[in-house]
Design an enzyme around this catalytic site. Structure first.
Site, mmCIF file in Angstrom:
data_model
loop_
_atom_site.group_PDB
_atom_site.id
_atom_site.type_symbol
_atom_site.label_atom_id
_atom_site.label_comp_id
_atom_site.label_asym_id
_atom_site.label_seq_id
_atom_site.Cartn_x
_atom_site.Cartn_y
_atom_site.Cartn_z
ATOM 1 N N GLU A 141 0.309 -12.237 13.139
ATOM 2 C CA GLU A 141 0.819 -11.002 13.732
ATOM 3 C C GLU A 141 0.740 -9.920 12.655
ATOM 4 O O GLU A 141 1.046 -10.190 11.482
ATOM 5 C CB GLU A 141 2.287 -11.172 14.148
ATOM 6 C CG GLU A 141 2.487 -12.136 15.280
ATOM 7 C CD GLU A 141 1.870 -11.653 16.588
ATOM 8 O OE1 GLU A 141 1.956 -10.450 16.893
ATOM 9 O OE2 GLU A 141 1.289 -12.497 17.302
ATOM 10 N N SER A 143 -7.281 -5.733 -5.488
ATOM 11 C CA SER A 143 -8.410 -6.259 -4.712
ATOM 12 C C SER A 143 -9.687 -6.221 -5.542
ATOM 13 O O SER A 143 -9.761 -5.541 -6.575
ATOM 14 C CB SER A 143 -8.593 -5.439 -3.437
ATOM 15 O OG SER A 143 -9.213 -4.211 -3.747
ATOM 16 N N THR A 144 -10.706 -6.931 -5.052
ATOM 17 C CA THR A 144 -12.006 -6.927 -5.743
ATOM 18 C C THR A 144 -12.594 -5.511 -5.738
ATOM 19 O O THR A 144 -13.462 -5.208 -6.545
ATOM 20 C CB THR A 144 -12.994 -7.897 -5.039
ATOM 21 O OG1 THR A 144 -12.871 -7.734 -3.617
ATOM 22 C CG2 THR A 144 -12.675 -9.345 -5.370
ATOM 23 N N GLU A 145 -12.110 -4.655 -4.831
ATOM 24 C CA GLU A 145 -12.634 -3.286 -4.739
ATOM 25 C C GLU A 145 -11.851 -2.306 -5.637
ATOM 26 O O GLU A 145 -12.302 -1.193 -5.898
ATOM 27 C CB GLU A 145 -12.557 -2.767 -3.287
ATOM 28 C CG GLU A 145 -13.566 -3.404 -2.330
ATOM 29 C CD GLU A 145 -13.256 -4.864 -2.002
ATOM 30 O OE1 GLU A 145 -12.063 -5.200 -1.812
ATOM 31 O OE2 GLU A 145 -14.200 -5.675 -1.966
ATOM 32 N N ASN A 146 -10.668 -2.732 -6.089
ATOM 33 C CA ASN A 146 -9.828 -1.805 -6.864
ATOM 34 C C ASN A 146 -10.408 -1.451 -8.238
ATOM 35 O O ASN A 146 -9.971 -0.490 -8.870
ATOM 36 C CB ASN A 146 -8.405 -2.353 -7.032
ATOM 37 C CG ASN A 146 -7.572 -2.270 -5.767
ATOM 38 O OD1 ASN A 146 -6.650 -3.054 -5.561
ATOM 39 N ND2 ASN A 146 -7.895 -1.323 -4.884
ATOM 40 N N TRP A 147 -11.416 -2.204 -8.693
ATOM 41 C CA TRP A 147 -12.063 -1.855 -9.973
ATOM 42 C C TRP A 147 -12.748 -0.504 -9.892
ATOM 43 O O TRP A 147 -13.063 0.092 -10.921
ATOM 44 C CB TRP A 147 -13.107 -2.926 -10.363
ATOM 45 C CG TRP A 147 -12.522 -4.284 -10.582
ATOM 46 C CD1 TRP A 147 -12.613 -5.350 -9.750
ATOM 47 C CD2 TRP A 147 -11.751 -4.729 -11.708
ATOM 48 N NE1 TRP A 147 -11.946 -6.437 -10.276
ATOM 49 C CE2 TRP A 147 -11.415 -6.086 -11.489
ATOM 50 C CE3 TRP A 147 -11.306 -4.122 -12.893
ATOM 51 C CZ2 TRP A 147 -10.658 -6.843 -12.384
ATOM 52 C CZ3 TRP A 147 -10.554 -4.878 -13.778
ATOM 53 C CH2 TRP A 147 -10.237 -6.214 -13.531
ATOM 54 N N ASP A 163 0.828 -1.216 0.000
ATOM 55 C CA ASP A 163 0.000 0.000 0.000
ATOM 56 C C ASP A 163 0.862 1.267 0.000
ATOM 57 O O ASP A 163 1.955 1.275 0.560
ATOM 58 C CB ASP A 163 -0.890 -0.025 1.253
ATOM 59 C CG ASP A 163 -1.990 1.012 1.179
ATOM 60 O OD1 ASP A 163 -2.279 1.505 0.073
ATOM 61 O OD2 ASP A 163 -2.562 1.333 2.234
ATOM 62 N N GLY A 164 0.316 2.318 -0.599
ATOM 63 C CA GLY A 164 0.968 3.630 -0.535
ATOM 64 C C GLY A 164 1.566 4.093 -1.855
ATOM 65 O O GLY A 164 2.229 5.136 -1.904
ATOM 66 N N SER A 183 -8.276 -4.520 5.114
ATOM 67 C CA SER A 183 -8.677 -4.340 3.710
ATOM 68 C C SER A 183 -9.010 -5.652 2.998
ATOM 69 O O SER A 183 -8.612 -5.858 1.847
ATOM 70 C CB SER A 183 -7.592 -3.575 2.935
ATOM 71 O OG SER A 183 -7.503 -2.264 3.407
HETATM 72 C C1 FPP Z 1 -2.152 0.101 -3.248
HETATM 73 O O1 FPP Z 1 -1.623 1.426 -3.190
HETATM 74 C C2 FPP Z 1 -1.554 -0.611 -4.359
HETATM 75 C C3 FPP Z 1 -2.231 -1.172 -5.393
HETATM 76 C C4 FPP Z 1 -3.710 -1.112 -5.517
HETATM 77 C C5 FPP Z 1 -1.522 -1.850 -6.503
HETATM 78 C C6 FPP Z 1 -0.364 -2.719 -6.068
HETATM 79 C C7 FPP Z 1 0.277 -3.271 -7.271
HETATM 80 C C8 FPP Z 1 1.594 -3.314 -7.463
HETATM 81 C C9 FPP Z 1 2.601 -2.892 -6.470
HETATM 82 C C10 FPP Z 1 2.104 -3.927 -8.744
HETATM 83 C C11 FPP Z 1 2.543 -5.340 -8.452
HETATM 84 C C12 FPP Z 1 2.760 -6.085 -9.681
HETATM 85 C C13 FPP Z 1 2.642 -7.433 -9.768
HETATM 86 C C14 FPP Z 1 2.867 -8.112 -11.066
HETATM 87 C C15 FPP Z 1 2.293 -8.276 -8.624
HETATM 88 P P1 FPP Z 1 -2.617 2.646 -3.357
HETATM 89 O O2 FPP Z 1 -2.763 2.941 -4.807
HETATM 90 O O3 FPP Z 1 -3.906 2.343 -2.663
HETATM 91 O O4 FPP Z 1 -1.843 3.783 -2.625
HETATM 92 P P2 FPP Z 1 -2.493 5.000 -1.829
HETATM 93 O O5 FPP Z 1 -3.188 4.394 -0.639
HETATM 94 O O6 FPP Z 1 -1.308 5.820 -1.461
HETATM 95 O O7 FPP Z 1 -3.427 5.699 -2.757
#
Ligand code: FPP
Length: 245
Positions: A212, A70-74, A25-26, A201
């Site tokens: 943990e 995630s299923t919510e990221n769409w 995340d981030g 999440s």
């Molecule tokens: C959450 O950060 C991150 C994601 C939704 C995408 C994670 C995907 C990758 C790191 C690519 C990995 C690649 C493979 C092939 C496994 P955020 O966008 O929610 O960050 P924010 O909370 O700062 O907005």
């Protein structure tokens, strides 16, 4: 900084988790801080995913699960979702080359049936060509949600009951665990969440019952191997009681 870290700084014998989960995340905030589009944060996050995965494999972690989508990221803007799909495509092609040399077995957890035919084909090829590997198992959670996974498992068991293959009272915790995407794998011992957010999440809901949690305020693209080392030390200091005393 690790939140809730124990102050006891005594050196401890390193205890490696058998199964480590990471919520990557981030990325968005990392990009925003630099005045870049969110997709640039995902690109940096994907590059870090590769570094950390390789590191986990090298130090002997048997199972690693990363939360990629995630299923919510769409619900995110179309532009961001499409940048993420391109990134998955690119990294899975690279994984076909790189991880295979490193004896990593790659598996996907989540409902991957909704991805484009091209991405699905790539997912299948990565799984097939790494199936014979004997090193670390890497689960990539894509279109994954813990609740959806539980429903999926419940339905598959209900179907067996309907077909007369099993009785309802045969559904135990062990049987249910086997019906999850992670069936046959140990539950995660440790889940790391960078970026400062302190929530699950929808990640490995069933499996994390006794995991943990380590939450730290570093954004995922900045989470380096030294931060992982620090988290592993903190994990080694924790006293796990699994409901006992
Ligand atoms: C959450 O950060 C991150 C994601 C939704 C995408 C994670 C995907 C990758 C790191 C690519 C990995 C690649 C493979 C092939 C496994 P955020 O966008 O929610 O960050 P924010 O909370 O700062 O907005």
């Amino acid at each position: 900084m690790i939140f809730g870290k124990q102050e006891n700084k005594q050196p401890v014998e390193r205890v490696l988790p058998r199964h480590l989960g990471i919520i990557m995340d981030g990325n968005g905030r990392w990009a925003k801080k630099r005045g870049l589009p969110r997709s640039a944060g995902h690109t940096a996050g994907a590059s870090n995913f590769r570094t950390i995965t390789r590191y986990c494999s090298n130090i002997g972690i048997p199972y690693l699960t990363v939360y990629a989508f995630s299923t919510e990221n769409w619900k995110r803007p179309e532009e961001e979702v499409s940048a993420l799909m391109k990134l998955f495509q690119q990294y899975l092609e690279e994984a076909l080359r790189d991880f295979l040399d490193e004896n990593i077995r790659v598996r996907f957890i989540g409902d991957t049936s909704v991805f484009s035919p091209k991405l699905r084909e790539l997912i299948q090829r990565v799984e097939d060509s790494s199936a014979c590997k004997t090193g670390m198992v890497l689960n990539i959670a894509m279109n994954y949600g813990g609740r959806a996974e539980i429903i999926h498992a419940a339905r598959s068991l209900a179907e067996k009951v309907r077909q007369g293959e099993m009785a309802p009272e045969e559904i135990t915790e062990e049987v249910f665990s086997q019906a999850l995407y992670t069936g046959g794998q140990p539950d995660p011992d440790l889940i790391i969440r960078p970026s400062g957010e302190q929530r699950t999440s929808n990640f490995l809901l069933w499996q994390s019952a006794y995991a943990e949690y380590i939450v730290c305020d570093i954004l995922w693209p900045d989470f380096k191997t030294k931060d992982l080392e620090e988290a592993l030390d903190e994990f080694s200091r924790r006293q796990r009681r699994f409901g006992g005393v």
